[in-house]
Design a protein around this motif. Structure first.
Motif, PDB file in Angstrom:
ATOM      1  N   ARG A 190      -0.916   0.458 -14.511  1.00  0.00           N
ATOM      2  CA  ARG A 190      -1.001  -0.994 -14.317  1.00  0.00           C
ATOM      3  C   ARG A 190       0.387  -1.581 -14.145  1.00  0.00           C
ATOM      4  NH1 ARG A 190      -6.126  -3.326 -17.128  1.00  0.00           N
ATOM      5  NH2 ARG A 190      -7.312  -1.421 -17.278  1.00  0.00           N
ATOM      6  N   ARG A 191       1.349  -1.013 -14.830  1.00  0.00           N
ATOM      7  CA  ARG A 191       2.714  -1.502 -14.705  1.00  0.00           C
ATOM      8  C   ARG A 191       3.240  -1.276 -13.296  1.00  0.00           C
ATOM      9  NH1 ARG A 191       7.388   0.926 -18.258  1.00  0.00           N
ATOM     10  NH2 ARG A 191       5.557   1.415 -19.473  1.00  0.00           N
ATOM     11  N   MET A 192       2.877  -0.166 -12.674  1.00  0.00           N
ATOM     12  CA  MET A 192       3.326   0.118 -11.314  1.00  0.00           C
ATOM     13  C   MET A 192       2.778  -0.923 -10.345  1.00  0.00           C
ATOM     14  SD  MET A 192       5.115   2.042  -9.444  1.00  0.00           S
ATOM     15  CE  MET A 192       5.322   2.480  -7.744  1.00  0.00           C
ATOM     16  N   SER A 193       1.527  -1.335 -10.531  1.00  0.00           N
ATOM     17  CA  SER A 193       0.951  -2.371  -9.675  1.00  0.00           C
ATOM     18  C   SER A 193       1.718  -3.680  -9.830  1.00  0.00           C
ATOM     19  CB  SER A 193      -0.518  -2.597 -10.019  1.00  0.00           C
ATOM     20  OG  SER A 193      -1.261  -1.438  -9.777  1.00  0.00           O
ATOM     21  N   CYS A 229      -5.010  -4.380  -4.086  1.00  0.00           N
ATOM     22  CA  CYS A 229      -6.451  -4.307  -4.366  1.00  0.00           C
ATOM     23  C   CYS A 229      -7.149  -3.240  -3.536  1.00  0.00           C
ATOM     24  CB  CYS A 229      -7.096  -5.672  -4.129  1.00  0.00           C
ATOM     25  SG  CYS A 229      -6.633  -6.910  -5.343  1.00  0.00           S
ATOM     26  N   VAL A 230      -6.830  -3.176  -2.266  1.00  0.00           N
ATOM     27  CA  VAL A 230      -7.468  -2.179  -1.390  1.00  0.00           C
ATOM     28  C   VAL A 230      -7.119  -0.766  -1.850  1.00  0.00           C
ATOM     29  CG1 VAL A 230      -7.427  -1.223   0.949  1.00  0.00           C
ATOM     30  CG2 VAL A 230      -7.758  -3.664   0.602  1.00  0.00           C
ATOM     31  N   MET A 231      -5.854  -0.531  -2.166  1.00  0.00           N
ATOM     32  CA  MET A 231      -5.469   0.819  -2.606  1.00  0.00           C
ATOM     33  C   MET A 231      -6.143   1.185  -3.924  1.00  0.00           C
ATOM     34  SD  MET A 231      -3.748   2.156  -0.259  1.00  0.00           S
ATOM     35  CE  MET A 231      -3.083   3.611  -1.013  1.00  0.00           C
ATOM     36  N   ALA A 241       0.828  -1.210   0.000  1.00  0.00           N
ATOM     37  CA  ALA A 241       0.000   0.000   0.000  1.00  0.00           C
ATOM     38  C   ALA A 241       0.860   1.257   0.000  1.00  0.00           C
ATOM     39  CB  ALA A 241      -0.935  -0.019   1.211  1.00  0.00           C
ATOM     40  N   VAL A 242       1.909   1.258   0.794  1.00  0.00           N
ATOM     41  CA  VAL A 242       2.786   2.426   0.860  1.00  0.00           C
ATOM     42  C   VAL A 242       3.542   2.617  -0.456  1.00  0.00           C
ATOM     43  CG1 VAL A 242       4.858   3.340   1.993  1.00  0.00           C
ATOM     44  CG2 VAL A 242       2.995   2.434   3.358  1.00  0.00           C
ATOM     45  N   MET A 243       3.990   1.521  -1.059  1.00  0.00           N
ATOM     46  CA  MET A 243       4.689   1.640  -2.343  1.00  0.00           C
ATOM     47  C   MET A 243       3.764   2.198  -3.419  1.00  0.00           C
ATOM     48  SD  MET A 243       7.153  -1.705  -2.528  1.00  0.00           S
ATOM     49  CE  MET A 243       7.897  -1.231  -4.090  1.00  0.00           C
ATOM     50  N   LEU A 244       2.521   1.748  -3.444  1.00  0.00           N
ATOM     51  CA  LEU A 244       1.567   2.291  -4.426  1.00  0.00           C
ATOM     52  C   LEU A 244       1.256   3.755  -4.130  1.00  0.00           C
ATOM     53  CD1 LEU A 244      -1.029  -0.497  -5.160  1.00  0.00           C
ATOM     54  CD2 LEU A 244       0.605   0.524  -6.715  1.00  0.00           C
ATOM     55  N   TRP A 245       1.082   4.088  -2.867  1.00  0.00           N
ATOM     56  CA  TRP A 245       0.811   5.481  -2.485  1.00  0.00           C
ATOM     57  C   TRP A 245       1.952   6.386  -2.938  1.00  0.00           C
ATOM     58  CZ3 TRP A 245      -3.290   8.012  -0.679  1.00  0.00           C
ATOM     59  CH2 TRP A 245      -3.092   9.295  -0.187  1.00  0.00           C
ATOM     60  N   ASP A 246       3.183   5.940  -2.706  1.00  0.00           N
ATOM     61  CA  ASP A 246       4.341   6.727  -3.107  1.00  0.00           C
ATOM     62  C   ASP A 246       4.419   6.832  -4.626  1.00  0.00           C
ATOM     63  OD1 ASP A 246       6.626   8.242  -2.300  1.00  0.00           O
ATOM     64  OD2 ASP A 246       7.869   6.605  -3.075  1.00  0.00           O
ATOM     65  N   GLY A 247       4.091   5.758  -5.329  1.00  0.00           N
ATOM     66  CA  GLY A 247       4.072   5.805  -6.787  1.00  0.00           C
ATOM     67  C   GLY A 247       3.033   6.778  -7.306  1.00  0.00           C
ATOM     68  N   ARG A 248       1.910   6.839  -6.624  1.00  0.00           N
ATOM     69  CA  ARG A 248       0.874   7.788  -7.044  1.00  0.00           C
ATOM     70  C   ARG A 248       1.320   9.232  -6.799  1.00  0.00           C
ATOM     71  NH1 ARG A 248      -5.558   7.864  -5.932  1.00  0.00           N
ATOM     72  NH2 ARG A 248      -5.883   9.855  -6.953  1.00  0.00           N
ATOM     73  N   ARG A 249       1.973   9.458  -5.660  1.00  0.00           N
ATOM     74  CA  ARG A 249       2.476  10.805  -5.377  1.00  0.00           C
ATOM     75  C   ARG A 249       3.486  11.234  -6.428  1.00  0.00           C
ATOM     76  NH1 ARG A 249       5.287  10.767  -0.405  1.00  0.00           N
ATOM     77  NH2 ARG A 249       5.911  12.836  -1.039  1.00  0.00           N
ATOM     78  N   ALA A 250       4.262  10.281  -6.946  1.00  0.00           N
ATOM     79  CA  ALA A 250       5.270  10.581  -7.962  1.00  0.00           C
ATOM     80  C   ALA A 250       4.670  10.551  -9.371  1.00  0.00           C
ATOM     81  CB  ALA A 250       6.419   9.585  -7.864  1.00  0.00           C
ATOM     82  N   LYS A 251       3.357  10.422  -9.461  1.00  0.00           N
ATOM     83  CA  LYS A 251       2.631  10.396 -10.737  1.00  0.00           C
ATOM     84  C   LYS A 251       3.066   9.231 -11.621  1.00  0.00           C
ATOM     85  CE  LYS A 251       0.797  14.662 -10.291  1.00  0.00           C
ATOM     86  NZ  LYS A 251       0.056  14.730  -9.101  1.00  0.00           N
TER      87      LYS A 251
END
Length: 84
Positions: free
Chosen positions: A22-25, A69-71, A8-18
């Motif tokens: 799907r590749r990021m997931s 999935c939750v994120m 969840a934190v890795m996805l959150w950080d990826g979103r902050r970095a724009k």
């Protein structure tokens, strides 16, 4: 639970970095799962009372999938609320 939070934190950080896509997931899943596998191997080889176990690694991978999935569901729900 640890791998749920890690993903969840890795996805959150990826979103902050724009960088969210799907590749990021997939990258988050691959990195977290590989990390869990390496930890299990290290436990088996170098930390005597601890043992590496396939079921622990599978639990790690399930935690990663649940975190992703939750994120994604939270962001989808949040995006839907923003358009209303």
């Amino acid at each position: 639970m640890m791998y749920f939070v890690l993903a969840a934190v890795m996805l959150w950080d990826g979103r902050r970095a724009k960088m969210l896509s799907r590749r990021m997931s997939f990258v988050v899943f691959a990195v977290c799962s590989l990390y869990g596998g390496v930890i299990e191997v290290l436990q088996e080889k170098y930390f005597y009372p601890r043992t590496g176990d396939w079921l622990d690694w599978i639990a790690d991978c399930l935690g990663v999938v649940c975190g992703i999935c939750v994120m994604l569901l939270l962001w989808k729900h949040r995006k839907k609320d923003a358009t209303c």
